[in-house]
Structures are given as structure tokens and as C-alpha cells.
Motif scaffolding. Structure first.
Motif, PDB file in Angstrom:
ATOM      1  N   GLY A  16     -24.635  15.153   4.761  1.00 38.56           N
ATOM      2  CA  GLY A  16     -23.797  16.269   4.358  1.00 38.56           C
ATOM      3  C   GLY A  16     -23.758  17.405   5.354  1.00 38.56           C
ATOM      4  O   GLY A  16     -23.024  18.365   5.167  1.00 38.56           O
ATOM      5  N   CYS A  17     -24.563  17.320   6.415  1.00 44.09           N
ATOM      6  CA  CYS A  17     -24.593  18.414   7.387  1.00 44.09           C
ATOM      7  C   CYS A  17     -25.148  17.870   8.694  1.00 44.09           C
ATOM      8  O   CYS A  17     -25.576  16.724   8.769  1.00 44.09           O
ATOM      9  N   ASP A  18     -25.183  18.711   9.687  1.00 44.27           N
ATOM     10  CA  ASP A  18     -25.891  18.348  10.918  1.00 44.27           C
ATOM     11  C   ASP A  18     -26.906  19.422  11.282  1.00 44.27           C
ATOM     12  O   ASP A  18     -27.239  19.619  12.442  1.00 44.27           O
ATOM     13  N   THR A  19     -27.381  20.107  10.237  1.00 47.02           N
ATOM     14  CA  THR A  19     -28.339  21.195  10.455  1.00 47.02           C
ATOM     15  C   THR A  19     -29.630  21.004   9.665  1.00 47.02           C
ATOM     16  O   THR A  19     -30.459  21.909   9.619  1.00 47.02           O
ATOM     17  N   THR A  20     -29.797  19.873   9.000  1.00 41.77           N
ATOM     18  CA  THR A  20     -30.964  19.551   8.163  1.00 41.77           C
ATOM     19  C   THR A  20     -31.157  20.527   7.001  1.00 41.77           C
ATOM     20  O   THR A  20     -32.269  20.738   6.544  1.00 41.77           O
ATOM     21  N   HIS A  21     -30.059  21.069   6.469  1.00 43.90           N
ATOM     22  CA  HIS A  21     -30.166  22.030   5.373  1.00 43.90           C
ATOM     23  C   HIS A  21     -29.693  21.516   4.027  1.00 43.90           C
ATOM     24  O   HIS A  21     -30.142  21.996   2.994  1.00 43.90           O
ATOM     25  N   CYS A  22     -28.768  20.569   3.989  1.00 47.39           N
ATOM     26  CA  CYS A  22     -28.082  20.294   2.715  1.00 47.39           C
ATOM     27  C   CYS A  22     -28.904  19.456   1.741  1.00 47.39           C
ATOM     28  O   CYS A  22     -28.768  19.602   0.537  1.00 47.39           O
ATOM     29  N   GLY A  23     -29.710  18.527   2.234  1.00 50.00           N
ATOM     30  CA  GLY A  23     -30.505  17.685   1.352  1.00 50.00           C
ATOM     31  C   GLY A  23     -29.769  16.480   0.799  1.00 50.00           C
ATOM     32  O   GLY A  23     -30.341  15.715   0.011  1.00 50.00           O
ATOM     33  N   ALA A  24     -28.526  16.260   1.205  1.00 45.72           N
ATOM     34  CA  ALA A  24     -27.757  15.118   0.703  1.00 45.72           C
ATOM     35  C   ALA A  24     -28.360  13.780   1.134  1.00 45.72           C
ATOM     36  O   ALA A  24     -28.068  12.749   0.554  1.00 45.72           O
ATOM     37  N   CYS A  25     -29.225  13.824   2.115  1.00 41.27           N
ATOM     38  CA  CYS A  25     -29.827  12.607   2.662  1.00 41.27           C
ATOM     39  C   CYS A  25     -31.224  12.361   2.105  1.00 41.27           C
ATOM     40  O   CYS A  25     -31.938  11.488   2.601  1.00 41.27           O
ATOM     41  N   THR A  26     -31.622  13.100   1.086  1.00 39.17           N
ATOM     42  CA  THR A  26     -32.999  13.031   0.584  1.00 39.17           C
ATOM     43  C   THR A  26     -33.322  11.655   0.004  1.00 39.17           C
ATOM     44  O   THR A  26     -32.554  11.094  -0.769  1.00 39.17           O
ATOM     45  N   VAL A  27     -34.459  11.129   0.403  1.00 37.00           N
ATOM     46  CA  VAL A  27     -35.009   9.899  -0.167  1.00 37.00           C
ATOM     47  C   VAL A  27     -36.495  10.156  -0.432  1.00 37.00           C
ATOM     48  O   VAL A  27     -37.043  11.160   0.032  1.00 37.00           O
ATOM     49  N   LEU A  28     -37.113   9.258  -1.155  1.00 38.92           N
ATOM     50  CA  LEU A  28     -38.562   9.343  -1.326  1.00 38.92           C
ATOM     51  C   LEU A  28     -39.217   8.434  -0.295  1.00 38.92           C
ATOM     52  O   LEU A  28     -38.852   7.257  -0.186  1.00 38.92           O
ATOM     53  N   LEU A  29     -40.146   8.977   0.462  1.00 38.70           N
ATOM     54  CA  LEU A  29     -40.914   8.214   1.444  1.00 38.70           C
ATOM     55  C   LEU A  29     -42.363   8.254   0.966  1.00 38.70           C
ATOM     56  O   LEU A  29     -42.975   9.332   0.918  1.00 38.70           O
ATOM     57  N   ASP A  30     -42.852   7.092   0.562  1.00 41.05           N
ATOM     58  CA  ASP A  30     -44.177   7.021  -0.070  1.00 41.05           C
ATOM     59  C   ASP A  30     -44.283   8.031  -1.216  1.00 41.05           C
ATOM     60  O   ASP A  30     -45.307   8.703  -1.383  1.00 41.05           O
ATOM     61  N   GLY A  31     -43.214   8.150  -1.963  1.00 41.94           N
ATOM     62  CA  GLY A  31     -43.207   8.993  -3.157  1.00 41.94           C
ATOM     63  C   GLY A  31     -42.916  10.455  -2.925  1.00 41.94           C
ATOM     64  O   GLY A  31     -42.810  11.219  -3.884  1.00 41.94           O
TER      65      GLY A  31
END
Ligand code: FES
Length: 127
Positions: free
Chosen positions: A41-56
């Protein structure tokens, strides 16, 4: 460009991939594994649209290299029932707002999102 063979668990299934050192986890998930629920959702690492759980733990997959996920567990939106609801059956509105605080909503605010999570919590309690 050097490539690396990695093995990770995605939504409970073991997956292998041959990846370039610079490949981001978000691109591996979307382009190689076709898990397009993880958005860019962005190219500034601010939006969080790419959030996944990594080892919970929630991480922004646009800030993680695919090679950093080697040997680890990833849960995408396709595979998770909100991490919040896994640990709290009846979250308060404040609990919900804190849990989603790393995600920016570009539409009408957070009211509908909070209500959707409260609805999901109620449905999960019925099981
Ligand atoms: Fe916006 Fe990752 S794409 S934080």
C-alpha cells in the motif's frame, strides 16, 4: 545475482523457494505463492497493508527479506483468524484499536473495521 534456497511454513504448509538475496517477503508471498491478500500500500513502510505474522509476531513484510523467513512460520491474511482473537475472546474496543494500530485505513476511518472484528469475535465465540 546469487540465489538462495529457502524453506518456510506458510499458513501451515511447508513451502520451498529459490530467491534472490534482495527479494522482499511481500513479493515472495504475492508473486511466487500467489497470496495476494498481502498488499503493498505504500513505499514508505508506513501503511501496514503488507502485515503478516512471522513466528506469531506481526511484521511488515515489505521490510523483511525473503531469506530472513527461511526456517520460520509465516501467516498471511489468508491463513489467520486475527491474532488478537486468538488470545482474546472478547476484546474491548480499545484492545481492537491497539491491535490494528499499525495499519492505516484510507477509507472512512476505523469504525467499520472495529465492528467487523467485534462481529468476528462473536462468531468465533459461537463455535
Ligand atoms: Fe506499506 Fe509495507 S506496503 S508498510
Amino acid at each position: 545475482m546469487a540465489t538462495h534456497k529457502i524453506t518456510l511454513t506458510v499458513n501451515g504448509a511447508a513451502r520451498d523457494a529459490q530467491v534472490e538475496s534482495r527479494l522482499l517477503l511481500v513479493h515472495l508471498l504475492r508473486e511466487s505463492f500467489r497470496l495476494t491478500g498481502t498488499h503493498i500500500g505504500c513505499d514508505t513502510t508506513h501503511c501496514g497493508a503488507c502485515t503478516v505474522l512471522l513466528d506469531g509476531q506481526p511484521v511488515k513484510s515489505c521490510t523483511v527479506l525473503a531469506v530472513q523467513a527461511d526456517g520460520r512460520e509465516v501467516e498471511t491474511v489468508e491463513g489467520l483468524e486475527h491474532a488478537l482473537l486468538a488470545r482474546t475472546k472478547e476484546p474491548t474496543e480499545q484492545d481492537i484499536r491497539e491491535a490494528i494500530s499499525g495499519n492505516l485505513c484510507r477509507c472512512t476511518g476505523y469504525v467499520n473495521i472495529v465492528q467487523a472484528i467485534q462481529y468476528a469475535a462473536a462468531k468465533m465465540r459461537e463455535r
